[in-house]
Design an enzyme around this catalytic site. Structure first.
Site, PDB file in Angstrom:
ATOM      1  N   CYS A  75       0.046 -47.337  13.385  1.00 34.87           N
ATOM      2  CA  CYS A  75       0.888 -48.178  14.226  1.00 34.87           C
ATOM      3  C   CYS A  75      -0.014 -49.045  15.082  1.00 34.87           C
ATOM      4  O   CYS A  75      -0.833 -48.528  15.850  1.00 34.87           O
ATOM      5  CB  CYS A  75       1.807 -47.319  15.094  1.00 34.87           C
ATOM      6  SG  CYS A  75       2.784 -48.267  16.269  1.00 34.87           S
ATOM      7  N   GLY A  76       0.116 -50.364  14.941  1.00 37.22           N
ATOM      8  CA  GLY A  76      -0.762 -51.286  15.648  1.00 37.22           C
ATOM      9  C   GLY A  76      -0.588 -51.259  17.153  1.00 37.22           C
ATOM     10  O   GLY A  76      -1.560 -51.159  17.904  1.00 37.22           O
ATOM     11  N   HIS A 166       4.473 -53.659   4.359  1.00 44.11           N
ATOM     12  CA  HIS A 166       5.215 -54.715   5.043  1.00 44.11           C
ATOM     13  C   HIS A 166       5.782 -55.695   4.026  1.00 44.11           C
ATOM     14  O   HIS A 166       5.112 -56.083   3.069  1.00 44.11           O
ATOM     15  CB  HIS A 166       4.321 -55.477   6.020  1.00 44.11           C
ATOM     16  CG  HIS A 166       3.894 -54.652   7.180  1.00 44.11           C
ATOM     17  ND1 HIS A 166       4.614 -54.588   8.348  1.00 44.11           N
ATOM     18  CD2 HIS A 166       2.832 -53.820   7.336  1.00 44.11           C
ATOM     19  CE1 HIS A 166       4.005 -53.759   9.183  1.00 44.11           C
ATOM     20  NE2 HIS A 166       2.931 -53.281   8.593  1.00 44.11           N
ATOM     21  N   GLU A 215      11.363 -51.925  11.838  1.00 45.76           N
ATOM     22  CA  GLU A 215      10.301 -50.988  11.510  1.00 45.76           C
ATOM     23  C   GLU A 215      10.827 -49.799  10.718  1.00 45.76           C
ATOM     24  O   GLU A 215      11.865 -49.227  11.051  1.00 45.76           O
ATOM     25  CB  GLU A 215       9.612 -50.483  12.784  1.00 45.76           C
ATOM     26  CG  GLU A 215       8.766 -51.535  13.469  1.00 45.76           C
ATOM     27  CD  GLU A 215       7.746 -50.935  14.420  1.00 45.76           C
ATOM     28  OE1 GLU A 215       6.966 -50.070  13.977  1.00 45.76           O
ATOM     29  OE2 GLU A 215       7.754 -51.311  15.606  1.00 45.76           O
ATOM     30  N   CYS A 224       5.659 -55.107  16.759  1.00 48.18           N
ATOM     31  CA  CYS A 224       5.009 -54.308  15.712  1.00 48.18           C
ATOM     32  C   CYS A 224       3.633 -54.910  15.468  1.00 48.18           C
ATOM     33  O   CYS A 224       3.527 -56.037  14.973  1.00 48.18           O
ATOM     34  CB  CYS A 224       5.839 -54.307  14.429  1.00 48.18           C
ATOM     35  SG  CYS A 224       5.066 -53.419  13.057  1.00 48.18           S
ATOM     36  N   GLY A 225       2.587 -54.172  15.825  1.00 51.85           N
ATOM     37  CA  GLY A 225       1.232 -54.690  15.711  1.00 51.85           C
ATOM     38  C   GLY A 225       0.785 -54.896  14.281  1.00 51.85           C
ATOM     39  O   GLY A 225       0.238 -55.955  13.933  1.00 51.85           O
ATOM     40  N   THR A 226       1.004 -53.889  13.429  1.00 55.29           N
ATOM     41  CA  THR A 226       0.634 -54.067  12.026  1.00 55.29           C
ATOM     42  C   THR A 226       1.472 -55.178  11.388  1.00 55.29           C
ATOM     43  O   THR A 226       0.994 -55.910  10.527  1.00 55.29           O
ATOM     44  CB  THR A 226       0.807 -52.761  11.224  1.00 55.29           C
ATOM     45  OG1 THR A 226       2.151 -52.283  11.373  1.00 55.29           O
ATOM     46  CG2 THR A 226      -0.175 -51.695  11.683  1.00 55.29           C
ATOM     47  N   GLY A 227       2.721 -55.318  11.845  1.00 52.85           N
ATOM     48  CA  GLY A 227       3.582 -56.379  11.347  1.00 52.85           C
ATOM     49  C   GLY A 227       3.084 -57.758  11.729  1.00 52.85           C
ATOM     50  O   GLY A 227       3.156 -58.705  10.932  1.00 52.85           O
TER      51      GLY A 227
END
Length: 280
Positions: A75-76, A166, A215, A224-227
């Site tokens: 999770c970013g 994603h 998410e 959402c960091g990874t997003g």
């Protein structure tokens, strides 16, 4: 028994942080994590994050349970909160300090930048269909601007893994997207064997993008960091944005760079402590 915790958020994506360094398994079960995340009968959060001892040559290990009890690879926003929580546990904030964190997505390295900002080396994006994973593309090939029927509409999507899957959808106006209606349909679509996070993206300029996210395991969140990282990667692959771009989420902005030098994605953004407490 009472359990001490701290609550942090990264652009409104909020987490319960627990010091778990003295035990190899999370102190809280996935079922109890669901109760803790409940915003009416619990503390309220998008997930519970555990700080465990490092493995191998890493400093710490990060585990996370989503608000539905599932366990994502990474999770970013969560790892930025994780890094700030480490400074709380260690009793000092060392500007420029980089931590080596073991996650289910591999090694992730956040750096303390000061003023609540954390820069994270998110590693290389995975673009091959089988590594995302998705059956939308052939083995070894990228999934860029492919047609996908969801509900009664056809969308053009791109797929990226930042250690978690994603699905990226470019739209003219994200305000016209009803996430409550469509989000779970994307998440549970059969072309995503491990489900997926879904981002809807509006291009404002070549280096500024707006994004809304559903998410996997948490539903609608403020960030959402990874997003955000996957958004810039997909934007570059679709020739829609620069490698260094700002991504505006409902909770605020993240600065993202997909480096040509090492192919790594770098994310910079805030992590803010809300309060500490204890729960029975």
């Amino acid at each position: 028994m009472t359990l001490k915790f701290s609550k942090y958020h990264g652009l409104g994506n909020d987490f319960i942080l627990i010091d778990n360094r003295h035990q190899s398994q999370p102190l809280v079960s996935q079922e109890d994590a669901v109760k803790m995340c409940d915003r009416h009968f619990g503390i309220g959060a998008d997930g519970v994050i555990f700080v465990l001892a490092g493995e191998g040559d890493t400093d710490y290990t990060m585990r996370i349970f989503n608000s539905d009890g599932s366990e994502p690879e990474m999770c970013g926003n969560g790892i930025r909160c994780f890094a700030q929580f480490i400074t709380e546990l260690e009793g000092k904030e060392e500007i420029g300090k980089t931590y080596r964190i073991h996650t289910l997505a591999g090694l992730i390295c956040p750096t303390i930048m000061g003023n609540g900002q954390v820069k994270v080396d998110m590693g290389e994006p995975q673009l091959e269909a089988e590594k995302i994973p998705t059956t939308l593309g052939k083995t070894g090939e990228k999934v860029v601007n492919e047609s996908l029927i969801v509900g009664d509409r056809t969308y053009h999507v791109s797929c990226v893994s930042m250690g978690n899957p994603h699905c990226l959808v470019f739209v003219e106006d994200i305000e016209q997207i009803n996430l409550n209606e469509i989000g779970s349909k994307f998440e549970n679509h059969p072309v995503f064997p491990q489900k997926t996070n879904t981002e809807f993206i509006q291009i404002i300029s070549h280096n500024y993008l707006k994004m809304k996210v559903w998410e996997r395991g948490a539903g609608i969140t403020l960030a959402c960091g990874t997003g955000a990282c996957a958004t810039v990667v997909a934007g570059v692959l679709n020739e829609r944005c620069d490698r260094i771009s700002t991504v505006e989420l409902p909770g605020g902005c993240l600065e993202i760079e997909w480096s040509e030098k090492d192919n790594h994605v770098y994310m910079t953004g805030p992590a803010t402590k809300v309060f500490s407490g204890q729960i029975a």
